[in-house]
Design an enzyme around this catalytic site. Structure first.
Site, PDB file in Angstrom:
ATOM      1  N   PRO A 127       2.781  -5.182  -3.601  1.00 52.18           N
ATOM      2  CA  PRO A 127       2.799  -4.993  -2.876  1.00 52.18           C
ATOM      3  C   PRO A 127       1.024  -5.464  -1.418  1.00 52.18           C
ATOM      4  O   PRO A 127       0.335  -5.256  -2.423  1.00 52.18           O
ATOM      5  CB  PRO A 127       3.197  -3.686  -1.950  1.00 52.18           C
ATOM      6  CG  PRO A 127       3.100  -3.569  -3.442  1.00 52.18           C
ATOM      7  CD  PRO A 127       2.823  -4.549  -4.498  1.00 52.18           C
ATOM      8  N   CYS A 128       1.543  -5.322  -0.542  1.00 54.24           N
ATOM      9  CA  CYS A 128       0.013  -6.059   0.103  1.00 54.24           C
ATOM     10  C   CYS A 128      -1.065  -4.963   1.182  1.00 54.24           C
ATOM     11  O   CYS A 128      -1.800  -5.126   1.059  1.00 54.24           O
ATOM     12  CB  CYS A 128      -0.002  -6.999   1.202  1.00 54.24           C
ATOM     13  SG  CYS A 128       1.597  -7.124   2.249  1.00 54.24           S
ATOM     14  N   GLN A 129      -0.686  -4.093   1.084  1.00 53.59           N
ATOM     15  CA  GLN A 129      -0.584  -3.041   2.263  1.00 53.59           C
ATOM     16  C   GLN A 129      -1.922  -2.437   1.074  1.00 53.59           C
ATOM     17  O   GLN A 129      -1.647  -1.889  -0.166  1.00 53.59           O
ATOM     18  CB  GLN A 129       0.096  -1.690   2.561  1.00 53.59           C
ATOM     19  CG  GLN A 129       1.759  -2.252   3.038  1.00 53.59           C
ATOM     20  CD  GLN A 129       2.676  -2.756   2.358  1.00 53.59           C
ATOM     21  OE1 GLN A 129       1.947  -2.559   0.936  1.00 53.59           O
ATOM     22  NE2 GLN A 129       3.631  -2.539   2.304  1.00 53.59           N
TER      23      GLN A 129
END
Ligand SMILES: C[S@@+](CC[C@H](N)C(=O)[O-])C[C@H]1O[C@@H](n2cnc3c(N)ncnc32)[C@H](O)[C@@H]1O
Length: 364
Positions: free
Chosen positions: A70-72
């Site tokens: 995930p990029c968050q």
């Protein structure tokens, strides 16, 4: 190949479609996403690890590990926060690559990942003195539209290899047609010529009432693409707002009395909010809340102009088509969960293009 942070399996779909790879398994925390991955690639569910990757210790031996955590929460360069648990995810990726004896890996993430500390650390890990000392990395900045998806979506892709470099994935499309490259696929091409959607009536609100058994519990699904042609019940004021916004326009096109109070003070920024897509271009990047017009440029491109005006966001089916999925892919989960899977996915056409030079290097 092994798919880490597999989501609904966009990466696996593209790699399998390329023709040289078998999916040996997937690792995914979210139950609904894991069920979607299994419904498409692992009918017994025995090769889908549903849980935190940290607990995935029974690592099979594979040629290739792919994954996009995930990029968050990736920290900007210079801002070290070693306690942020999400920073550990790339470490888990490195651990599994090492334990799997893979010869190559493909790590996908958002464009800005290339400016983070984790990016630098991942590259350092794959190289002299690192945990993956035999590996060398190449970094590509790839736009899904250049590979035939009807969507502008720019991603950072790191390819690690212990057996030599790969050629840059060869683009098949371009903004303007050029030698050997077709014009970007527009929404008109994708919807009109596509596998499904425009001929079908849009269903109001609900997915069919059905569930599938997955690893000892029930998950809604599995739904076919055409069953995802679902919309929401918009209130009248929202519909009036949408009716003012022409293709390419956004909330700035609304008369003052239709602006949300919180927007009146903000005349700059968030320009894409309540935006309408354009028929003759690829879509903008699809995100996990594409079904809410207030969250981006997600209004259907049809606005009068000789046809019926369509005042709603893209349906789940349309968003999946924009991501490059076709009718073979089935989906599990609630409407919100499936939207998240769609918005998070690597477009299969992009994955397929990356798979080609990787397969050539592996001699597959
Ligand atoms: C960007 S999505 C991956 C999309 C996928 N590559 C595709 O093409 O469809 C990231 C995924 O990582 C999963 N995830 C987040 N934290 C995780 C963890 N600790 N262990 C395993 N999976 C995790 C999320 O649920 C999400 O589905």
């Amino acid at each position: 190949m092994l798919d880490l942070f597999a989501g609904c399996g966009g990466l696996t779909r593209g790699f399998i479609d390329q023709g040289s790879f078998d999916g040996v398994g997937g690792v995914e925390l979210d139950r609904a996403a894991a069920a979607t991955y299994a419904a498409n690639f692992d009918p017994t569910g025995l090769h889908t690890y549903t849980g935190d990757i940290a607990g995935f210790t029974n690592v099979p031996s594979v040629d290739l590990v792919v994954g996009g955590p995930p990029c968050q929460g990736f920290s900007a360069l210079g801002k070290r926060d070693p306690t942020d648990v999400r920073n550990q995810l790339w470490r888990q990726f490195v651990r599994v690559v090492r334990d799997s004896d893979a010869r190559m890996f493909v790590f996908e993430n958002v464009d800005r990942f290339a400016k983070t500390l984790e990016f630098q650390r991942l590259r350092d890990a794959a190289g002299e003195g690192g945990e993956l000392a035999d590996f060398r990395t190449q970094v590509f900045r790839l736009n899904a539209a250049d590979y035939g998806a009807p969507q502008k979506r720019v991603r950072t892709v790191i390819v690690g290899s212990s057996i030599g470099p790969i050629a840059e994935p060869a683009p098949t499309h371009a903004r303007r047609p050029a030698e050997g490259r077709d014009r970007w696929v527009s929404l008109r091409d994708a919807f009109a010529g596509g596998p499904l959607v425009l001929e079908l009536p849009v269903r109001a609100e609900r997915l069919p009432d059905r569930s599938v058994d997955f690893q000892g519990g029930e998950v809604p699904g599995a739904f076919e693409l055409r069953e995802l042609h679902v919309t929401r019940n918009y209130d009248l004021k929202s519909l009036i707002r949408y009716a003012h916004i022409q293709p390419g326009q956004s909330r700035f096109a609304l008369p003052d009395e239709l602006q949300y109070p919180c927007w009146r003070k903000h005349t700059k920024g968030a320009g894409d909010v309540l935006g309408r897509l354009r028929w003759d271009e690829p879509a903008v990047t699809i995100r996990t809340e594409f079904f809410k017009p207030e969250k981006g440029r997600f209004l259907h491109p049809q606005w009068e102009n000789g046809g019926e005006q369509i005042n709603r966001a893209l349906t789940h089916a349309e968003a999946a088509v924009v991501q490059g999925f076709d009718a073979r892919h089935v989906w599990c989960g609630t409407k919100t969960e499936i939207a998240r899977q769609i918005g998070n996915a690597v477009p299969p056409p992009l994955a397929r293009a990356i798979a080609q030079p990787v397969a050539e290097r592996l001699g597959a």
